[in-house]
Design a protein around this motif. Structure first.
Motif, PDB file in Angstrom:
ATOM      1  N   LEU A 330       9.182  -8.747 -10.480  1.00 18.69           N
ATOM      2  CA  LEU A 330       8.114  -7.747 -10.421  1.00 18.69           C
ATOM      3  C   LEU A 330       8.716  -6.363 -10.642  1.00 18.69           C
ATOM      4  O   LEU A 330       9.877  -6.129 -10.294  1.00 18.69           O
ATOM      5  CB  LEU A 330       7.433  -7.765  -9.051  1.00 18.69           C
ATOM      6  CG  LEU A 330       6.717  -9.061  -8.642  1.00 18.69           C
ATOM      7  CD1 LEU A 330       6.322  -9.013  -7.168  1.00 18.69           C
ATOM      8  CD2 LEU A 330       5.488  -9.286  -9.500  1.00 18.69           C
ATOM      9  N   VAL A 331       7.913  -5.454 -11.186  1.00 15.75           N
ATOM     10  CA  VAL A 331       8.312  -4.055 -11.235  1.00 15.75           C
ATOM     11  C   VAL A 331       7.306  -3.269 -10.403  1.00 15.75           C
ATOM     12  O   VAL A 331       6.094  -3.349 -10.644  1.00 15.75           O
ATOM     13  CB  VAL A 331       8.352  -3.510 -12.675  1.00 15.75           C
ATOM     14  CG1 VAL A 331       8.800  -2.049 -12.666  1.00 15.75           C
ATOM     15  CG2 VAL A 331       9.293  -4.344 -13.534  1.00 15.75           C
ATOM     16  N   ARG A 332       7.817  -2.537  -9.413  1.00 15.70           N
ATOM     17  CA  ARG A 332       6.944  -1.725  -8.551  1.00 15.70           C
ATOM     18  C   ARG A 332       6.723  -0.368  -9.224  1.00 15.70           C
ATOM     19  O   ARG A 332       7.676   0.373  -9.447  1.00 15.70           O
ATOM     20  CB  ARG A 332       7.615  -1.542  -7.187  1.00 15.70           C
ATOM     21  CG  ARG A 332       6.803  -0.745  -6.193  1.00 15.70           C
ATOM     22  CD  ARG A 332       7.369  -0.865  -4.784  1.00 15.70           C
ATOM     23  NE  ARG A 332       8.809  -0.981  -4.789  1.00 15.70           N
ATOM     24  CZ  ARG A 332       9.516  -1.713  -3.923  1.00 15.70           C
ATOM     25  NH1 ARG A 332       8.934  -2.375  -2.966  1.00 15.70           N
ATOM     26  NH2 ARG A 332      10.828  -1.762  -4.001  1.00 15.70           N
ATOM     27  N   LEU A 333       5.460  -0.084  -9.565  1.00 16.45           N
ATOM     28  CA  LEU A 333       5.154   1.202 -10.202  1.00 16.45           C
ATOM     29  C   LEU A 333       4.631   2.206  -9.187  1.00 16.45           C
ATOM     30  O   LEU A 333       4.704   3.419  -9.414  1.00 16.45           O
ATOM     31  CB  LEU A 333       4.141   1.010 -11.331  1.00 16.45           C
ATOM     32  CG  LEU A 333       4.572   0.117 -12.507  1.00 16.45           C
ATOM     33  CD1 LEU A 333       3.647   0.317 -13.693  1.00 16.45           C
ATOM     34  CD2 LEU A 333       6.004   0.388 -12.933  1.00 16.45           C
ATOM     35  N   SER A 334       4.037   1.720  -8.106  1.00 17.36           N
ATOM     36  CA  SER A 334       3.636   2.620  -7.017  1.00 17.36           C
ATOM     37  C   SER A 334       3.528   1.777  -5.753  1.00 17.36           C
ATOM     38  O   SER A 334       3.433   0.551  -5.818  1.00 17.36           O
ATOM     39  CB  SER A 334       2.300   3.299  -7.327  1.00 17.36           C
ATOM     40  OG  SER A 334       1.264   2.344  -7.434  1.00 17.36           O
ATOM     41  N   GLU A 335       3.563   2.448  -4.617  1.00 15.68           N
ATOM     42  CA  GLU A 335       3.490   1.724  -3.338  1.00 15.68           C
ATOM     43  C   GLU A 335       2.055   1.295  -3.065  1.00 15.68           C
ATOM     44  O   GLU A 335       1.140   2.120  -3.175  1.00 15.68           O
ATOM     45  CB  GLU A 335       3.931   2.635  -2.177  1.00 15.68           C
ATOM     46  CG  GLU A 335       5.421   2.767  -2.013  1.00 15.68           C
ATOM     47  CD  GLU A 335       6.132   1.460  -1.685  1.00 15.68           C
ATOM     48  OE1 GLU A 335       5.485   0.531  -1.152  1.00 15.68           O
ATOM     49  OE2 GLU A 335       7.331   1.371  -1.975  1.00 15.68           O
ATOM     50  N   PRO A 336       1.824   0.037  -2.680  1.00 20.56           N
ATOM     51  CA  PRO A 336       0.475  -0.348  -2.260  1.00 20.56           C
ATOM     52  C   PRO A 336       0.057   0.473  -1.035  1.00 20.56           C
ATOM     53  O   PRO A 336       0.867   0.696  -0.127  1.00 20.56           O
ATOM     54  CB  PRO A 336       0.618  -1.825  -1.885  1.00 20.56           C
ATOM     55  CG  PRO A 336       1.904  -2.277  -2.479  1.00 20.56           C
ATOM     56  CD  PRO A 336       2.783  -1.073  -2.621  1.00 20.56           C
ATOM     57  N   ALA A 337      -1.205   0.942  -1.020  1.00 17.95           N
ATOM     58  CA  ALA A 337      -1.675   1.745   0.114  1.00 17.95           C
ATOM     59  C   ALA A 337      -1.664   0.934   1.397  1.00 17.95           C
ATOM     60  O   ALA A 337      -1.466   1.466   2.482  1.00 17.95           O
ATOM     61  CB  ALA A 337      -3.083   2.251  -0.174  1.00 17.95           C
ATOM     62  N   LEU A 338      -1.889  -0.394   1.265  1.00 17.87           N
ATOM     63  CA  LEU A 338      -1.995  -1.243   2.452  1.00 17.87           C
ATOM     64  C   LEU A 338      -0.708  -2.026   2.701  1.00 17.87           C
ATOM     65  O   LEU A 338      -0.741  -3.098   3.282  1.00 17.87           O
ATOM     66  CB  LEU A 338      -3.158  -2.223   2.283  1.00 17.87           C
ATOM     67  CG  LEU A 338      -4.530  -1.570   2.209  1.00 17.87           C
ATOM     68  CD1 LEU A 338      -5.576  -2.547   1.699  1.00 17.87           C
ATOM     69  CD2 LEU A 338      -4.922  -1.070   3.590  1.00 17.87           C
ATOM     70  N   ALA A 339       0.422  -1.543   2.206  1.00 22.13           N
ATOM     71  CA  ALA A 339       1.673  -2.302   2.328  1.00 22.13           C
ATOM     72  C   ALA A 339       2.062  -2.452   3.796  1.00 22.13           C
ATOM     73  O   ALA A 339       1.801  -1.581   4.596  1.00 22.13           O
ATOM     74  CB  ALA A 339       2.782  -1.612   1.587  1.00 22.13           C
TER      75      ALA A 339
END
Ligand SMILES: NC(=O)c1ccc[n+]([C@@H]2O[C@H](COP(=O)([O-])OP(=O)(O)OC[C@H]3O[C@@H](n4cnc5c(N)ncnc54)[C@H](OP(=O)(O)O)[C@@H]3O)[C@@H](O)[C@H]2O)c1
Length: 339
Positions: A330-339
């Motif tokens: 996976l490539v993380r492009l932004s942090e999930p708001a609900l991480a």
């Protein structure tokens, strides 16, 4: 909504072999404003699948080739940041063909699936999406392992293979993985619970298959094709099932050398069958129900290899072919708001 910079990776030249720096370009645009019936999604994770490399070739497949100048196509997940579509509210989590870009327009169509907001996005991308469904349908519809049978899985440390092998273990089979290198073979046994793993880079494959599969191979789940497929065909048991899931060893060259040991299909009354997971779209809920139950029971594990930032998308894609990953890439492009 203020102007949002949207970085994208577009195709400039069709690659030969691994994707080279001049084959793609990182460009910066503005995220489009959604029209009526559309919503704007901020990409959190881009999934890196072997199919993405095949879409860069000028060969028609089940989806058309990516055109020169177009954003590189990839399946991903993200969160709605602006909406003019009744199907989506701001904050909704949606899987879609995000492509290699930070923002994407979505519509209420077959390409986009809303996901319950509390879901673990890593699990969705690794198991409760096309990757898990591929392992499930390939293994349960075609492989059909029975208790006590011997199952072999290639690319066993990868996203699809690691899940496929665990499904065969749950069915009561003895499962032998094939993977490249000692670190991966350790992960296949210690993390994913296979009974053994053959390191095809340092072992004589035919001899190792003989040692690890004394009763021969009842089910072979093949992710790679080429010489590994040939070696396993040489060790088939009577009435074996060979699941043709993928041929990653030939995606970079486009050449598919035929396996000499295919004659064993005849002498062993064996079956070899390919499949395309997307044809099972209407049955995905069935697959996810089983996979969720197994995960809840602690019998199904998933791992990820995560790259950070849009700049690493191409490196991550090439990594599937150099063997850089364990589990889903996976490539993380932004942090999930609900991480
Ligand atoms: N039929 C379908 O509907 C369907 C759907 C999804 C995926 N697939 C197929 O499933 C397969 C696995 O895909 P994935 O996304 O889960 O990738 P993955 O297994 O996570 O990563 C690919 C792995 O393939 C191995 N590999 C690469 N080149 C190889 C070579 N020349 N010889 C042997 N092994 C090689 C590498 O592992 P090692 O380091 O262990 O070599 C690499 O880590 C692919 O063939 C893909 O096309 C099929």
């Amino acid at each position: 909504m203020p102007d949002l910079p949207n970085r994208q990776i577009v195709l400039r030249r069709r690659p030969t072999g691994l994707v080279q720096p001049d084959d793609t370009e990182l460009i910066s645009t503005q995220a489009p404003a959604p029209a009526p019936g559309e919503a704007l999604l901020r990409t959190t994770y881009v999934g890196i699948d072997a199919a993405a490399r095949t879409w860069l070739d000028d060969q028609p497949g089940y989806l058309p080739p990516v055109r020169l100048g177009e954003v590189i196509r990839a399946a991903g997940i993200g969160e709605v940041v602006e909406t003019r579509c009744d199907a989506y509210a701001v904050g909704d989590v949606v899987t879609t063909l995000t492509g290699f870009q930070e923002y994407v327009i979505i519509r209420d169509d077959v390409f986009s699936t809303p996901i319950p907001g509390e879901s673990d996005q890593l699990a969705i991308m690794s198991v409760y999406g096309p990757t898990g469904a591929t392992a499930y349908f390939g293994m349960t519809d075609i492989g059909r392992p029975k208790p006590g049978e011997t199952v072999v899985v290639s690319a066993a440390a990868g996203a699809t293979g690691s899940v496929a092998g665990q499904i065969a273990k749950i069915a009561g089979a003895r499962v032998v993985g094939i993977a490249g290198g000692p670190q991966k073979c350790r992960a296949v046994v210690e993390d994913f619970g296979f009974d053994a793993c053959i390191d095809y880079q340092s072992e004589d494959l035919a001899a190792a298959l003989k040692a690890h599969c004394p009763q021969r191979v009842d089910v072979y789940f093949d992710n790679v094709g080429g010489p590994i497929l040939d070696a396993v065909l040489g060790r088939l048991a009577h009435k074996a099932r060979v699941v043709l899931c993928g041929v990653i060893s030939s995606y970079l060259t486009g050449e598919h050398p035929g396996p000499a040991n295919y004659v064993n299909l005849m002498s062993k009354s064996a079956l070899m069958q390919g499949f395309n997971t997307l044809e099972q779209w209407g049955r995905f809920d069935e697959a996810f129900a089983h996979l969720r139950q197994w995960e809840a029971e602690g019998r199904l594990k998933h791992r990820q290899t995560i790259f950070d930032g849009i700049e690493s998308c191409v490196e991550a894609l090439n990594g599937l072919f150099t063997g850089a990953n364990i589990g889903k890439t996976l490539v993380r492009l932004s942090e999930p708001a609900l991480a």
